[in-house]
Design a protein around this motif. Structure first.
Motif, PDB file in Angstrom:
ATOM      1  N   LEU A  66      26.470  30.077  35.270  1.00 17.10           N
ATOM      2  CA  LEU A  66      25.638  31.259  35.112  1.00 17.10           C
ATOM      3  C   LEU A  66      25.601  32.031  36.414  1.00 17.10           C
ATOM      4  N   SER A  67      25.520  33.334  36.299  1.00 16.18           N
ATOM      5  CA  SER A  67      25.395  34.211  37.456  1.00 16.18           C
ATOM      6  C   SER A  67      24.046  34.908  37.360  1.00 16.18           C
ATOM      7  N   VAL A  68      23.200  34.719  38.369  1.00 12.25           N
ATOM      8  CA  VAL A  68      21.916  35.406  38.439  1.00 12.25           C
ATOM      9  C   VAL A  68      21.933  36.220  39.724  1.00 12.25           C
ATOM     10  N   LYS A  69      21.833  37.537  39.588  1.00 11.48           N
ATOM     11  CA  LYS A  69      21.872  38.421  40.748  1.00 11.48           C
ATOM     12  C   LYS A  69      20.554  39.173  40.844  1.00 11.48           C
ATOM     13  N   GLY A  98      16.320  22.726  26.989  1.00 10.60           N
ATOM     14  CA  GLY A  98      17.638  22.514  26.407  1.00 10.60           C
ATOM     15  C   GLY A  98      18.803  22.938  27.273  1.00 10.60           C
ATOM     16  N   LEU A  99      18.530  23.326  28.521  1.00  9.17           N
ATOM     17  CA  LEU A  99      19.592  23.762  29.416  1.00  9.17           C
ATOM     18  C   LEU A  99      19.435  23.056  30.751  1.00  9.17           C
ATOM     19  N   GLU A 100      20.412  22.275  31.122  1.00  9.01           N
ATOM     20  CA  GLU A 100      20.407  21.559  32.396  1.00  9.01           C
ATOM     21  C   GLU A 100      21.075  22.445  33.442  1.00  9.01           C
ATOM     22  N   CYS A 101      20.340  22.849  34.472  1.00 15.15           N
ATOM     23  CA  CYS A 101      20.868  23.774  35.481  1.00 15.15           C
ATOM     24  C   CYS A 101      20.756  23.190  36.878  1.00 15.15           C
ATOM     25  N   SER A 102      21.742  23.521  37.701  1.00 11.44           N
ATOM     26  CA  SER A 102      21.666  23.169  39.120  1.00 11.44           C
ATOM     27  C   SER A 102      22.335  24.273  39.927  1.00 11.44           C
ATOM     28  N   LEU A 103      21.770  24.533  41.102  1.00 10.94           N
ATOM     29  CA  LEU A 103      22.290  25.580  41.975  1.00 10.94           C
ATOM     30  C   LEU A 103      23.618  25.131  42.572  1.00 10.94           C
ATOM     31  N   LYS A 104      24.617  25.980  42.445  1.00 10.85           N
ATOM     32  CA  LYS A 104      25.953  25.680  42.961  1.00 10.85           C
ATOM     33  C   LYS A 104      26.258  26.495  44.221  1.00 10.85           C
ATOM     34  N   LYS A 105      25.806  27.762  44.244  1.00 10.56           N
ATOM     35  CA  LYS A 105      26.121  28.652  45.359  1.00 10.56           C
ATOM     36  C   LYS A 105      25.056  29.736  45.445  1.00 10.56           C
ATOM     37  N   VAL A 118      22.157  42.395  47.412  1.00  8.20           N
ATOM     38  CA  VAL A 118      22.262  41.514  46.252  1.00  8.20           C
ATOM     39  C   VAL A 118      22.199  40.052  46.682  1.00  8.20           C
ATOM     40  N   LEU A 119      21.260  39.309  46.087  1.00 15.27           N
ATOM     41  CA  LEU A 119      21.228  37.857  46.224  1.00 15.27           C
ATOM     42  C   LEU A 119      21.926  37.317  44.982  1.00 15.27           C
ATOM     43  N   SER A 120      23.034  36.607  45.186  1.00  9.53           N
ATOM     44  CA  SER A 120      23.817  36.065  44.063  1.00  9.53           C
ATOM     45  C   SER A 120      23.655  34.557  44.009  1.00  9.53           C
ATOM     46  N   ALA A 121      23.245  34.065  42.863  1.00  9.54           N
ATOM     47  CA  ALA A 121      23.133  32.622  42.641  1.00  9.54           C
ATOM     48  C   ALA A 121      24.087  32.238  41.523  1.00  9.54           C
TER      49      ALA A 121
END
Length: 136
Positions: A66-69, A98-105, A118-121
């Protein structure tokens, strides 16, 4: 399936106070979006594996990036974006059912195309989609 994932993440962000939230696929030009801080949700990659069938339900495991900006006018300090992410985005993403998420970058930079900071996660996300089968 992609739209439902984006909508689930967007709804969680809205509920956590991250307003406004846009889809990366909404085709609304940046100049028509909010002038303050706003968030864009998208999917960079998606992969599903073989479905699992039961008598009444089909389960489809998936994993995605996922991309969250989070964007702000260029005069905003980067620390404001980081605080905003910590207060609104991180807790919302962790709480999505129902969604397992972890920060990658995570990165912060100026985007000259839209004239905004822009802060991009990038988040690794996985889960199982459940689809009811038609009665045969």
């Amino acid at each position: 399936m992609l739209n439902s994932i984006i909508e689930a993440v967007s709804a969680a962000l809205r509920n956590a106070g991250a307003q406004p939230v846009y889809s990366a696929f909404d085709a609304v030009p940046a100049e028509r979006k909010d002038k303050g801080i706003y968030t864009i949700v998208g999917i960079d990659s998606f992969e599903s594996t073989a479905p699992v069938y039961s008598q009444y339900v089909v389960y489809i495991p998936f994993k995605s990036e996922l991309s969250v900006k989070v964007t702000a006018p260029p005069a905003y300090p980067a620390s404001v974006l980081c605080d905003y992410y910590s207060m609104h985005v991180a807790p919302a993403v962790e709480a999505i059912s129902g969604l397992e998420c972890s920060l990658k970058k995570l990165s912060v930079k100026y985007d000259s195309n839209i004239q905004r900071l822009v802060l991009s996660a990038v988040l690794s996300a996985g889960g199982i989609t459940r689809i009811e089968r038609d009665n045969v």
